[in-house]
Design an enzyme around this catalytic site. Structure first.
Site, PDB file in Angstrom:
ATOM      1  N   LYS A  55      -6.866  -5.227  -0.039  1.00  0.00           N
ATOM      2  CA  LYS A  55      -7.408  -4.118   0.761  1.00  0.00           C
ATOM      3  C   LYS A  55      -8.902  -4.343   0.990  1.00  0.00           C
ATOM      4  CE  LYS A  55      -5.437   0.495   0.495  1.00  0.00           C
ATOM      5  NZ  LYS A  55      -5.398   1.726  -0.317  1.00  0.00           N
TER       6      LYS A  55
HETATM    7  O1  G3P Z   1      -3.971   5.740   0.831  1.00  0.00           O
HETATM    8  C1  G3P Z   1      -5.275   6.220   0.739  1.00  0.00           C
HETATM    9  C2  G3P Z   1      -5.293   7.324  -0.223  1.00  0.00           C
HETATM   10  O2  G3P Z   1      -5.073   6.902  -1.530  1.00  0.00           O
HETATM   11  C3  G3P Z   1      -6.422   8.256  -0.105  1.00  0.00           C
HETATM   12  O3  G3P Z   1      -5.817   9.461  -0.273  1.00  0.00           O
HETATM   13  O4  G3P Z   1      -5.597  11.810  -0.807  1.00  0.00           O
HETATM   14  O5  G3P Z   1      -7.540  10.484  -1.695  1.00  0.00           O
HETATM   15  O6  G3P Z   1      -7.400  11.072   0.709  1.00  0.00           O
HETATM   16  P1  G3P Z   1      -6.665  10.780  -0.534  1.00  0.00           P
END
Ligand code: G3P
Length: 267
Positions: free
Chosen positions: A93
């Site tokens: 990533k």
């Molecule tokens: O896939 C990206 C993710 O892990 C971020 O998610 O919920 O932290 O915005 P969030």
């Protein structure tokens, strides 16, 4: 639509794998931190090896933390060389733009290009515009990850709304004083996903769009409706996708009605 689990938790990956619906795994440093705390991980190398083995051939995204081109490529090569031989499933990533300063904004693209050229598959993360997705695809990214939930959070904050992380936000956006609130033309997280899909489709890129930062089942439905190739979902969202009160009600009625003679056929 393929389903990835957005988690670095081995138990969760194993659980979802056993349901026969899992197509991949995405992690990031915050998810790794959660796993370290939950599992009290001492030996990170052994843990990552186990995660890759459990995913057993399904792609697992591991994120680098360097913020300059050389550092990112070095870290990516280190991760790939150390771990890809275990199950041949490491994806690196890379943030679309790792810098907060505009002068270093190209380092993500440079890293994607270089890694792609040496056969390291890249998931380009922290995508917040379709044009970022386009550039990442042109540089060679195998996947691009638009962060739907965080767009919704941002637009809700512009609307002055209070909200819970898992709350649904409408795909078509919301108005304030008669004006549709947007982020430079993007009115919701799913709008961002849809536009990334459209832009890449327009030009026949093989890059797959991973709807990321997903917060609820309805958002996962909308990601599928707009043609996201993949949604990466926390376990809580996968669970929510299975639940409907009428399903539970129907189930109760069937169990209440089933005659004993019929039950005996199955015992
Ligand atoms: O896939 C990206 C993710 O892990 C971020 O998610 O919920 O932290 O915005 P969030």
């Amino acid at each position: 639509m393929k389903i990835f689990i957005d988690s670095a938790d081995i138990d969760e990956v194993q659980q979802v794998r056993s349901y026969g619906i899992l197509d991949g795994v995405t992690t990031n440093p915050s998810l790794i931190k959660k796993a370290v705390e939950k599992h009290k991980i001492q030996d990170m190398e052994a843990y990552v090896e186990k995660l890759l083995r459990i995913a057993n051939g399904l792609p697992v995204s591991l994120e680098i933390t360097a913020t300059d081109h050389e550092g990112m490529v070095k870290q990516a090569e280190r991760l790939f060389d150390s771990f890809n031989s275990i199950a041949n499933n490491v994806v690196i990533k890379i943030p679309i733009n790792p810098s907060t300063e505009s002068k270093a904004c190209y380092d993500g693209l440079k890293a994607i290009k270089e890694l792609t050229e040496i056969g390291v598959p890249v998931n380009c993360t922290l995508i917040f515009t379709p044009e970022q997705a386009l550039l990442a695809a042109k540089a060679g990214a195998k996947y691009v990850s638009p962060f739907a939930g965080r767009v919704d959070d941002y637009i809700r904050s512009k609307l002055g709304m209070s909200f819970e992380k898992h709350d649904y936000f409408p795909q078509h956006g919301m108005e304030k004083d008669g004006t549709l609130i947007d982020d430079n033309g993007i009115v919701s997280g799913i709008d961002l996903v849809a536009k990334c899909v459209k832009v890449l489709q327009n030009y026949g890129f093989e890059t797959e769009v991973i709807a990321a930062s997903m917060r609820n089942a309805r958002q996962a439905r909308e990601a599928a409706l707009v043609g996201a190739h993949i949604a990466t979902l926390p376990l809580s969202v996968i669970r929510e996708m299975l639940i409907h009160h009428k399903t539970a009600e129907g189930m109760k009625k069937f169990l209440d009605d089933a005659p004993e003679e019929y039950e005996r056929l199955m015992s």
